[in-house]
Enzyme design. Sequence first.
Site, PDB file in Angstrom:
ATOM      1  N   HIS A   1       1.155  -3.699 -11.451  1.00  0.00           N
ATOM      2  CA  HIS A   1       2.253  -3.307 -12.351  1.00  0.00           C
ATOM      3  C   HIS A   1       1.929  -3.730 -13.792  1.00  0.00           C
ATOM      4  O   HIS A   1       2.130  -2.976 -14.741  1.00  0.00           O
ATOM      5  CB  HIS A   1       3.555  -4.014 -11.956  1.00  0.00           C
TER       6      HIS A   1
ATOM      7  N   LYS B   1      14.377   0.922  -0.924  1.00  0.00           N
ATOM      8  CA  LYS B   1      13.470   0.071  -0.141  1.00  0.00           C
ATOM      9  C   LYS B   1      14.208  -1.194   0.288  1.00  0.00           C
ATOM     10  O   LYS B   1      15.167  -1.616  -0.365  1.00  0.00           O
ATOM     11  CB  LYS B   1      12.272  -0.328  -0.997  1.00  0.00           C
TER      12      LYS B   1
ATOM     13  N   ARG C   1      -2.153   5.115  -7.602  1.00  0.00           N
ATOM     14  CA  ARG C   1      -3.256   4.401  -6.958  1.00  0.00           C
ATOM     15  C   ARG C   1      -4.105   5.437  -6.217  1.00  0.00           C
ATOM     16  O   ARG C   1      -4.576   6.383  -6.807  1.00  0.00           O
ATOM     17  CB  ARG C   1      -2.701   3.323  -6.019  1.00  0.00           C
TER      18      ARG C   1
ATOM     19  N   SER D   1       3.225  -4.007  -3.846  1.00  0.00           N
ATOM     20  CA  SER D   1       4.191  -5.070  -3.508  1.00  0.00           C
ATOM     21  C   SER D   1       4.311  -5.192  -1.999  1.00  0.00           C
ATOM     22  O   SER D   1       4.393  -6.298  -1.454  1.00  0.00           O
ATOM     23  CB  SER D   1       5.563  -4.744  -4.117  1.00  0.00           C
TER      24      SER D   1
HETATM   25  P1  ADP Z   1       9.003   2.231  -6.756  1.00  0.00           P
HETATM   26  O1  ADP Z   1       9.958   1.690  -5.743  1.00  0.00           O
HETATM   27  O2  ADP Z   1       9.658   3.029  -7.845  1.00  0.00           O
HETATM   28  O3  ADP Z   1       7.798   2.921  -6.173  1.00  0.00           O
HETATM   29  P2  ADP Z   1       7.236   0.019  -7.373  1.00  0.00           P
HETATM   30  O4  ADP Z   1       7.648  -1.302  -7.930  1.00  0.00           O
HETATM   31  O5  ADP Z   1       6.647   0.030  -6.009  1.00  0.00           O
HETATM   32  O6  ADP Z   1       8.507   0.928  -7.500  1.00  0.00           O
HETATM   33  O7  ADP Z   1       6.195   0.705  -8.339  1.00  0.00           O
HETATM   34  C1  ADP Z   1       6.537   1.016  -9.675  1.00  0.00           C
HETATM   35  C2  ADP Z   1       5.442   1.885 -10.268  1.00  0.00           C
HETATM   36  O8  ADP Z   1       4.243   1.128 -10.375  1.00  0.00           O
HETATM   37  C3  ADP Z   1       5.079   3.114  -9.442  1.00  0.00           C
HETATM   38  O9  ADP Z   1       4.747   4.160 -10.315  1.00  0.00           O
HETATM   39  C4  ADP Z   1       3.853   2.679  -8.684  1.00  0.00           C
HETATM   40  O10 ADP Z   1       3.034   3.762  -8.328  1.00  0.00           O
HETATM   41  C5  ADP Z   1       3.191   1.818  -9.748  1.00  0.00           C
HETATM   42  N1  ADP Z   1       2.272   0.849  -9.162  1.00  0.00           N
HETATM   43  C6  ADP Z   1       2.538  -0.099  -8.256  1.00  0.00           C
HETATM   44  N2  ADP Z   1       1.426  -0.811  -7.957  1.00  0.00           N
HETATM   45  C7  ADP Z   1       0.431  -0.275  -8.711  1.00  0.00           C
HETATM   46  C8  ADP Z   1      -0.981  -0.534  -8.853  1.00  0.00           C
HETATM   47  N3  ADP Z   1      -1.574  -1.478  -8.145  1.00  0.00           N
HETATM   48  N4  ADP Z   1      -1.676   0.219  -9.710  1.00  0.00           N
HETATM   49  C9  ADP Z   1      -1.068   1.207 -10.406  1.00  0.00           C
HETATM   50  N5  ADP Z   1       0.233   1.517 -10.318  1.00  0.00           N
HETATM   51  C10 ADP Z   1       0.972   0.785  -9.482  1.00  0.00           C
END
Ligand code: ADP
Length: 160
Positions: free
Chosen positions: A18, A42, A91, A129
């Site tokens: 993030h 989630k 990703r 996460s």
């Molecule tokens: P959501 O519930 O909206 O998917 P997340 O917290 O899981 O929220 O992710 C927020 C954003 O960050 C999303 O666009 C996700 O694809 C991106 N993201 C999460 N982990 C990574 C990573 N390791 N590399 C690039 N983008 C990421």
Amino acid sequence: MTRVAIYPGSFDPLTNGHLDILQRSMGLFDKVIIGVAINSSKSLLFSIEERLGFIRTVTEGWSNLEIDTFEGLTVDYCRKRGAKSIIRGLRAVTDFDYEYAISLMNKKLAPEVETIFLMSSNEYSFVSSTIVKEVARHGRDVSAQVPEIVSKALLKKLSK
Ligand code: ADP
């Protein structure tokens, strides 16, 4: 004109993946608002206060960044905040279908809002996460994937 982008997510918890996307997007916009979703579908491990606390601590002193919460649709939040761009990270190809569908729907709901995809940096392409929580739940070290405050909180919460 000030170019404002929203980086929305559940951030449960914040990972180095993030942070990578956040830092890179801050170079592209005058202001980035990290929008922590209150009503994520989630199942969440950390409360909204905890998730905000991690982000506030790690990004302390960063300029042009605002940390906020929102409920409801991201596009409605964008309109409320005057943001014309949504930042999302991609990703592996597994993210693509889901993100593409959401971006098309968002375009229908708010044609003036553009979704900007940033490809994950190589070293974070496997960091999520969900995976971090799963690994930590089994007592393994995730300090290379998350900020120190998060790995400590994971240890504390999951060892209870
Ligand atoms: P959501 O519930 O909206 O998917 P997340 O917290 O899981 O929220 O992710 C927020 C954003 O960050 C999303 O666009 C996700 O694809 C991106 N993201 C999460 N982990 C990574 C990573 N390791 N590399 C690039 N983008 C990421």
